[in-house]
Design an enzyme around this catalytic site. Sequence first.
Site, PDB file in Angstrom:
ATOM      1  N   GLU A  92      -4.296  -2.847  -4.318  1.00 33.19           N
ATOM      2  CA  GLU A  92      -4.523  -3.774  -5.520  1.00 33.19           C
ATOM      3  C   GLU A  92      -6.108  -4.497  -5.017  1.00 33.19           C
ATOM      4  OE1 GLU A  92      -0.161  -5.374  -6.551  1.00 33.19           O
ATOM      5  OE2 GLU A  92      -1.188  -5.871  -4.703  1.00 33.19           O
TER       6      GLU A  92
HETATM    7  C1  TNX Z   1       2.991  -5.190  -4.618  1.00 37.32           C
HETATM    8  S1  TNX Z   1       3.059  -3.203  -2.772  1.00 37.32           S
HETATM    9  C2  TNX Z   1       2.115  -5.482  -3.375  1.00 37.32           C
HETATM   10  C3  TNX Z   1       2.235  -6.556  -2.793  1.00 37.32           C
HETATM   11  C4  TNX Z   1       3.201  -7.596  -3.269  1.00 37.32           C
HETATM   12  C5  TNX Z   1       4.544  -6.832  -3.848  1.00 37.32           C
HETATM   13  C6  TNX Z   1       5.334  -7.705  -4.513  1.00 37.32           C
HETATM   14  C7  TNX Z   1       1.735  -3.510  -2.683  1.00 37.32           C
HETATM   15  C8  TNX Z   1       1.061  -2.363  -1.667  1.00 37.32           C
HETATM   16  N1  TNX Z   1       1.277  -4.689  -3.107  1.00 37.32           N
HETATM   17  O1  TNX Z   1       1.037  -7.313  -2.615  1.00 37.32           O
HETATM   18  O2  TNX Z   1       3.476  -8.646  -2.379  1.00 37.32           O
HETATM   19  O3  TNX Z   1       3.910  -5.972  -5.004  1.00 37.32           O
HETATM   20  O4  TNX Z   1       6.679  -6.782  -4.797  1.00 37.32           O
END
Ligand code: TNX
Length: 535
Positions: free
Chosen positions: A341
């Site tokens: 992300e």
């Molecule tokens: C996505 S999974 C994220 C996390 C969040 C999560 C909450 C991932 C690699 N990144 O930063 O905590 O969703 O469900």
Amino acid sequence: MPTLRISNSGSALLLLAVLTTFMACAPKKSPPVPMDLAQESIIPIPVSVKATNSSFELTSATDIYVQGDSKELLKIGQYLADKLNPSTGLGIEVKSSNEAPAVGNIYLSIKKDAKLGAEGYNLNITPDGVTLEANAPAGLFMGVQTIRQLLPAQVESSSKQEGPWRMATGTINDIPTYAVRGAMFDVARHFFSVEDTKRFIDLIAAYKMNTMHLHLSDDQGWRIEIKSWPKLAEHGGKTQVGGGKGGYYTQEQYKDIVQYALDRYITIIPEIDMPGHTNAALAAYPELNCDGKARELYTGTEVGFSTLCTKNEITYKFIDDVIRELAALTPGPFIHIGGDESHVTKKEDYIPFVNRVQGIVLSHGKQAIGWDEIALGTLKKGAFVQHWADVDNAVNAVKQGSKVLMSPARKAYMDMQYDSTTQWGLHWAAYIEVDSAYIWDPATLVPGLAQKDVLGIEAPLWSETVDQIDEVEYMVFPRLPGYAEIGWSAASARNWDGYKKRLGAHGPRFTAMGINYYPSKLVEWKEDKGKKLKN
Ligand code: TNX
């Protein structure tokens, strides 16, 4: 009419008195003797179970013998004794011996047998005793978890319980399917104490998981002391989601966690998430920002707004220092570099960044793991990709010769709510009831991947919505034993109908372990859950 009523309640009273007297004098019903090993509710389900239809009983004469005087084997023996003694009160001692002990004892020994690999074991229970053999100590530790599950649930209690302590006889041969079976604990969104983290380790160990991924940094907090960049923890660790006081592990505390895990044959994978999810670091050191200005500490739950300045050399000096210190504290082979992300890092900056950071990890003698986005770059030797969202990234990783750790959010995220009534958790990926969490196969979930491409399975627990360990337990249980089984047992041996019965039988075990679990209506729990739960 009035007379009748009086006489009626009179006879009811009399009946009650008779019954009470009878019940007080009647001998206490003893539990059924376990005789059929094939009917026992073992999770993960073993490769093979052969019943011999008798039983073995632990008594005050029982001790645990380990082969030779290996410190490591003595430690495993002591781990078992420490599990059994508080509840049974049998005063089981651990002794070394070069041969199988006399009748009535438990014997742990190493028998070189390459087929059993690092974690397989053979367990043989007769009316005369228990022998557990493995090719390596980790296998003995796994077999010890099976022994725990073959004893009555109250064995898990930390206070003295009533016996008898019997187990059904027969043989079990067992070996895991996947090399990595793990869980992730996000201690960045909310900080959790060393004690909480050890509790998490104990719970996953009971189901033969061998990996614990610690998410040590994120926008809301930096949780590990780095001596060359002290403000990371001192400033970046000061808060958490919702504005609480946060915290961080000193290096000594981290080493203590690592050792605690190692004693349970669990490898810690530490994660420093980058280049996104870095607000806490960007708040601690202004020079990590392209504009040279420190960010404010962040206590919300948005994702994707932060990035290290990928163009500045100081950023790589920072990463090199952090990974050097972390690698020195971490005996396991992996350092997790995050990579998810990074919405405000341009793709043309992101790719050279992840390529370079993989090189830094290698230069400190470790293998890199990253969330599936890192497959956009060029995967270096020994790098693994953790699939959470994008199947193209997973396929791309395999095309580059890498293996994938399976954590698909819609199946394996333990922060997803069970249903719309769950008090904690999120539901952006899915509601994940206990059946949905169990019914999938890491080898076939992503088209284009086969079993040989899968390193294993990991179930992450993100902590935006939970800040107490009993809340963590509620999200983790009862889904975690299912993830453990998906990682350990062959797909052909798994089916929901069989599993849900075994899971139901673990209810009293969870309770004896003090676990605050979600009593899913899909499972017939072998106990009355009405009394204890909070949610
Ligand atoms: C996505 S999974 C994220 C996390 C969040 C999560 C909450 C991932 C690699 N990144 O930063 O905590 O969703 O469900």
